[in-house]
Design a protein around this motif. Structure first.
Motif, PDB file in Angstrom:
ATOM      1  N   ASP A  20      28.536  34.691  41.248  1.00  0.00           N
ATOM      2  CA  ASP A  20      29.745  33.742  41.756  1.00  0.00           C
ATOM      3  C   ASP A  20      30.836  33.837  41.217  1.00  0.00           C
ATOM      4  OD1 ASP A  20      27.681  32.775  43.854  1.00  0.00           O
ATOM      5  OD2 ASP A  20      27.132  31.183  42.393  1.00  0.00           O
ATOM      6  N   VAL A  21      30.979  33.867  39.867  1.00  0.00           N
ATOM      7  CA  VAL A  21      32.063  33.917  39.029  1.00  0.00           C
ATOM      8  C   VAL A  21      33.013  35.263  39.662  1.00  0.00           C
ATOM      9  CG1 VAL A  21      33.012  34.366  36.841  1.00  0.00           C
ATOM     10  CG2 VAL A  21      30.946  32.754  37.013  1.00  0.00           C
ATOM     11  N   LEU A  22      32.325  36.180  40.094  1.00  0.00           N
ATOM     12  CA  LEU A  22      33.065  37.514  40.012  1.00  0.00           C
ATOM     13  C   LEU A  22      33.811  37.290  41.616  1.00  0.00           C
ATOM     14  CD1 LEU A  22      30.852  40.414  39.003  1.00  0.00           C
ATOM     15  CD2 LEU A  22      32.977  39.687  38.253  1.00  0.00           C
ATOM     16  N   VAL A  23      33.240  36.387  42.363  1.00  0.00           N
ATOM     17  CA  VAL A  23      33.973  36.374  43.980  1.00  0.00           C
ATOM     18  C   VAL A  23      35.358  36.487  44.012  1.00  0.00           C
ATOM     19  CG1 VAL A  23      34.029  34.974  45.789  1.00  0.00           C
ATOM     20  CG2 VAL A  23      31.764  35.189  44.724  1.00  0.00           C
ATOM     21  N   PRO A  24      36.224  35.615  43.178  1.00  0.00           N
ATOM     22  CA  PRO A  24      37.722  35.796  43.327  1.00  0.00           C
ATOM     23  C   PRO A  24      38.146  36.990  42.608  1.00  0.00           C
ATOM     24  CG  PRO A  24      37.209  34.255  41.546  1.00  0.00           C
ATOM     25  CD  PRO A  24      35.796  34.592  42.344  1.00  0.00           C
ATOM     26  N   PHE A  25      37.469  37.777  41.631  1.00  0.00           N
ATOM     27  CA  PHE A  25      38.028  38.911  41.046  1.00  0.00           C
ATOM     28  C   PHE A  25      37.761  40.000  42.113  1.00  0.00           C
ATOM     29  CE2 PHE A  25      36.863  36.398  37.488  1.00  0.00           C
ATOM     30  CZ  PHE A  25      37.962  36.530  36.554  1.00  0.00           C
ATOM     31  N   LEU A  26      36.785  39.859  43.049  1.00  0.00           N
ATOM     32  CA  LEU A  26      36.514  41.065  43.978  1.00  0.00           C
ATOM     33  C   LEU A  26      37.346  41.383  44.933  1.00  0.00           C
ATOM     34  CD1 LEU A  26      32.699  40.671  44.304  1.00  0.00           C
ATOM     35  CD2 LEU A  26      33.680  42.530  43.100  1.00  0.00           C
ATOM     36  N   ALA A  27      38.423  40.494  45.050  1.00  0.00           N
ATOM     37  CA  ALA A  27      39.545  40.605  46.039  1.00  0.00           C
ATOM     38  C   ALA A  27      40.693  41.592  45.526  1.00  0.00           C
ATOM     39  CB  ALA A  27      40.391  39.020  46.118  1.00  0.00           C
ATOM     40  N   ASN A  28      40.674  42.027  44.324  1.00  0.00           N
ATOM     41  CA  ASN A  28      41.517  42.853  43.606  1.00  0.00           C
ATOM     42  C   ASN A  28      40.925  43.861  42.750  1.00  0.00           C
ATOM     43  OD1 ASN A  28      44.383  41.359  44.615  1.00  0.00           O
ATOM     44  ND2 ASN A  28      43.059  39.732  43.644  1.00  0.00           N
ATOM     45  N   PHE A  29      39.714  43.616  42.463  1.00  0.00           N
ATOM     46  CA  PHE A  29      39.048  44.680  41.492  1.00  0.00           C
ATOM     47  C   PHE A  29      37.648  45.099  41.785  1.00  0.00           C
ATOM     48  CE2 PHE A  29      41.848  41.868  38.939  1.00  0.00           C
ATOM     49  CZ  PHE A  29      42.540  42.552  38.071  1.00  0.00           C
ATOM     50  N   ASP A  30      37.448  46.295  41.456  1.00  0.00           N
ATOM     51  CA  ASP A  30      36.068  46.947  41.592  1.00  0.00           C
ATOM     52  C   ASP A  30      35.025  46.356  39.969  1.00  0.00           C
ATOM     53  OD1 ASP A  30      36.155  47.727  44.170  1.00  0.00           O
ATOM     54  OD2 ASP A  30      36.887  49.773  43.535  1.00  0.00           O
ATOM     55  N   VAL A  31      33.957  46.346  40.073  1.00  0.00           N
ATOM     56  CA  VAL A  31      33.356  46.024  38.845  1.00  0.00           C
ATOM     57  C   VAL A  31      32.411  47.398  38.468  1.00  0.00           C
ATOM     58  CG1 VAL A  31      31.554  44.332  37.533  1.00  0.00           C
ATOM     59  CG2 VAL A  31      33.009  43.662  39.528  1.00  0.00           C
ATOM     60  N   THR A  32      32.787  47.957  37.421  1.00  0.00           N
ATOM     61  CA  THR A  32      32.207  49.302  37.067  1.00  0.00           C
ATOM     62  C   THR A  32      31.199  49.201  35.949  1.00  0.00           C
ATOM     63  OG1 THR A  32      34.209  49.587  35.625  1.00  0.00           O
ATOM     64  CG2 THR A  32      34.452  50.388  37.670  1.00  0.00           C
ATOM     65  N   TYR A  33      31.066  48.099  35.519  1.00  0.00           N
ATOM     66  CA  TYR A  33      30.176  47.855  34.179  1.00  0.00           C
ATOM     67  C   TYR A  33      30.043  46.492  33.743  1.00  0.00           C
ATOM     68  CZ  TYR A  33      29.114  47.751  29.145  1.00  0.00           C
ATOM     69  OH  TYR A  33      28.274  47.568  28.143  1.00  0.00           O
ATOM     70  N   ALA A  34      28.752  45.995  33.578  1.00  0.00           N
ATOM     71  CA  ALA A  34      28.247  44.784  33.236  1.00  0.00           C
ATOM     72  C   ALA A  34      27.185  44.884  32.124  1.00  0.00           C
ATOM     73  CB  ALA A  34      28.275  43.982  34.562  1.00  0.00           C
ATOM     74  N   GLU A  35      27.473  44.207  30.993  1.00  0.00           N
ATOM     75  CA  GLU A  35      26.270  43.898  30.219  1.00  0.00           C
ATOM     76  C   GLU A  35      26.480  42.600  29.157  1.00  0.00           C
ATOM     77  OE1 GLU A  35      24.172  47.008  27.023  1.00  0.00           O
ATOM     78  OE2 GLU A  35      25.922  47.706  28.065  1.00  0.00           O
ATOM     79  N   ARG A  36      25.287  42.186  28.854  1.00  0.00           N
ATOM     80  CA  ARG A  36      25.099  41.034  27.898  1.00  0.00           C
ATOM     81  C   ARG A  36      25.229  41.566  26.386  1.00  0.00           C
ATOM     82  NH1 ARG A  36      26.410  35.852  28.701  1.00  0.00           N
ATOM     83  NH2 ARG A  36      25.181  34.469  27.347  1.00  0.00           N
ATOM     84  N   LYS A  37      26.116  41.299  25.540  1.00  0.00           N
ATOM     85  CA  LYS A  37      26.069  41.765  24.366  1.00  0.00           C
ATOM     86  C   LYS A  37      26.398  40.522  23.037  1.00  0.00           C
ATOM     87  CE  LYS A  37      27.281  46.673  24.583  1.00  0.00           C
ATOM     88  NZ  LYS A  37      28.327  47.720  24.164  1.00  0.00           N
TER      89      LYS A  37
END
Length: 258
Positions: A20-37
């Motif tokens: 849900d946090v990504l929703v506003p970002f997806l209007a202008n960005f693609d998500v290429t990587y995601a990881e918990r560190k």
């Protein structure tokens, strides 16, 4: 509308709420990587956002941008240090933009805290701080992220640095001068650096000092604390300071004369 790459999508099987946090970002960005560190004892979610053409044209950002999501109710210096380490670690180093990043946190006072932190650390990266509440409320607004970028990126003048640059983050455009000094050093030639105040002379010397940490044989000595006006023999004092720097820097023995 942006997309979430297949490998990045695996992260959200375990972190469903972050989708849900990504929703506003997806209007202008693609998500290429995601990881918990975990860095510095702080467990955070790290994501790489590839900007679409509109963002590239408006903000001049062509590399991927780091997005950090924090579950903690407070923001601490170690949080910013953790992000710094992540930016210098694989796979972020050499891949994502090194001057700015998005930071989403539950803390409602995070913007003021980060603003104070940046004031105390003026040569740090520029964070675009968003509270979880405002991100979730901005999901229906395709302009939300772009407006936040405009408000927060343009509020800080990256060229208004009053102190010498002590790291490579904002050091650029002087590689030729640095190369000339390095070449003179290899040839055992003397070289001076002259210029008006606040034009970057000390920043260049600090750059040479950082290189010295990797390549021995070069010594950069800071003599700004010497007050010439109050000295009976300023030339001798300056000469002595240079010699002290040489002997201490190269671990040589020196014989002093009265």
């Amino acid at each position: 509308m942006g997309t979430i790459h297949e490998k990045a999508a695996l992260h959200f099987r375990w972190r469903v709420g972050e989708r849900d946090v990504l929703v506003p970002f997806l209007a202008n960005f693609d998500v290429t990587y995601a990881e918990r560190k975990t860095y510095r004892g702080s467990e955070l979610s790290f994501m790489f956002l590839q900007p679409e053409r509109t963002i590239q044209d408006q903000f001049g950002i062509t590399s991927e941008v780091l997005l950090v999501i924090s579950d903690y109710n407070s923001v601490q210096p170690r949080t910013m240090q953790a992000i710094e380490e992540a930016l210098q670690d694989t796979p972020a180093k050499g891949r994502v933009d090194q001057t700015t990043f998005f930071f989403v946190t539950k803390n409602e006072g995070s913007k003021e805290w980060v603003e104070n932190y940046s004031a105390l650390n003026p040569q740090s990266r520029v964070p675009i701080v968003l509270t979880l509440k405002e991100v979730l409320s901005g999901r229906a607004d395709p302009w939300f992220i772009r407006q936040q970028m405009s408000d927060q990126l343009y509020s800080r003048d990256l060229f208004n640095e009053q102190l010498p640059l002590i790291n490579d983050l904002f050091f650029f455009g002087r590689d030729q001068i640095v190369a000339e000094f390095l070449n003179s050093s290899k040839l055992s030639q003397n070289r001076g650096l002259f210029g008006l105040r606040k034009t970057g002379k000390t920043s260049i010397l600090f750059k040479l000092r950082r290189i010295d940490e990797q390549v021995r044989g070069l010594l950069a000595k800071d003599l700004r604390g010497k007050s010439v006006a109050s000295l009976a023999d300023p030339y001798f004092t300056l000469q002595q300071a240079v010699l002290d720097g040489l002997f201490v820097g190269f671990q040589l023995e020196i014989e002093r004369f009265a």
